[in-house]
Write a protein that holds these residues in place. Structure first.
Motif, PDB file in Angstrom:
ATOM      1  N   PRO A  75       0.833  -1.214   0.000  1.00 17.31           N
ATOM      2  CA  PRO A  75       0.000   0.000   0.000  1.00 17.31           C
ATOM      3  C   PRO A  75       0.863   1.258   0.000  1.00 17.31           C
ATOM      4  O   PRO A  75       1.948   1.277   0.585  1.00 17.31           O
ATOM      5  CB  PRO A  75      -0.785  -0.113   1.311  1.00 17.31           C
ATOM      6  N   PHE A  78      -2.071   6.884  -0.674  1.00 17.32           N
ATOM      7  CA  PHE A  78      -2.583   8.028  -1.430  1.00 17.32           C
ATOM      8  C   PHE A  78      -1.576   9.155  -1.668  1.00 17.32           C
ATOM      9  O   PHE A  78      -1.823  10.294  -1.319  1.00 17.32           O
ATOM     10  CB  PHE A  78      -3.852   8.552  -0.768  1.00 17.32           C
ATOM     11  N   ARG A 103      -3.344   1.848  -9.748  1.00 15.29           N
ATOM     12  CA  ARG A 103      -3.502   2.731  -8.578  1.00 15.29           C
ATOM     13  C   ARG A 103      -4.065   4.086  -9.005  1.00 15.29           C
ATOM     14  O   ARG A 103      -4.886   4.669  -8.300  1.00 15.29           O
ATOM     15  CB  ARG A 103      -2.165   2.919  -7.867  1.00 15.29           C
ATOM     16  N   GLU A 108      -5.907   5.642  -5.907  1.00 11.36           N
ATOM     17  CA  GLU A 108      -4.966   5.409  -4.809  1.00 11.36           C
ATOM     18  C   GLU A 108      -3.734   6.293  -4.968  1.00 11.36           C
ATOM     19  O   GLU A 108      -2.959   6.445  -4.031  1.00 11.36           O
ATOM     20  CB  GLU A 108      -4.541   3.942  -4.779  1.00 11.36           C
TER      21      GLU A 108
END
Length: 183
Positions: A75, A78, A103, A108
């Motif tokens: 991850p 953002f 993404r 994201e």
């Protein structure tokens, strides 16, 4: 001219590859070319190298808030941009780039992705969809060959380019920029 090993200097470095190298050595002109032609801003992640990578260090010098991650599939929380020099392992590099574009599609990553690869990387027919994607904004060609070692013993033999994907509400015509350092 053909024959065993005749093309070896072109495709393989004479320097031994450092196991798990995280690309700390990057020619600062590469980041300069990006920042002077298609500047990135905000919170930037290099998803292919930990903090301390050449890209991160150079972006910090431009006042960009940048951090590194050592897993391109972890991850990313953002960021505004992902700017990276992916490891060139056949197949893996494509998977990494597609993951970053997904993404963007999934919001994201808020603004864009810039990937540093060898010139002509976009010529492979299997990458056609990468460069006809709605978010593909273009490329920054660097009018120099980057150094990848501090020693600079031998002249570099490969040209590199930044490919850029940017969030857009419409299909754009990709642009090409050329950057030459001013000495």
């Amino acid at each position: 001219i053909t024959g065993e090993g005749m093309n070896k200097p072109y495709v393989q470095s004479n320097y031994e590859r450092i196991k798990d190298d995280d690309y700390k050595t990057i020619d600062p002109r590469c980041v300069q070319a990006l920042m002077k032609t298609y500047p990135v801003w905000g919170y930037v992640i290099d998803c292919c190298a930990p903090t301390g990578s050449g890209i991160v260090n150079n972006l910090l010098e431009y006042g960009v808030r940048a951090v590194g991650k050592d897993d391109a599939f972890a991850p990313v929380y953002f960021p505004d941009w992902i700017v990276t020099n992916p490891p060139y392992t056949r197949g893996l590099v494509d998977e990494i780039v597609w993951h970053q574009i997904r993404r963007l599609e999934n919001k994201e990553v808020l603004h864009g992705v810039a990937v540093l690869v060898r010139n002509n990387w976009d010529f492979a027919k299997k990458r056609y969809e990468l460069f006809t994607h709605d978010y593909y904004a273009g490329q920054v060609h660097m009018m120099f060959r980057p150094w990848w070692s501090k020693e600079q013993k031998a002249e570099p033999i490969h040209n590199f380019v930044w490919h850029i994907w940017k969030v857009s509400e419409f299909k754009r015509t990709p642009e090409v920029w050329y950057w030459k350092e001013n000495k």
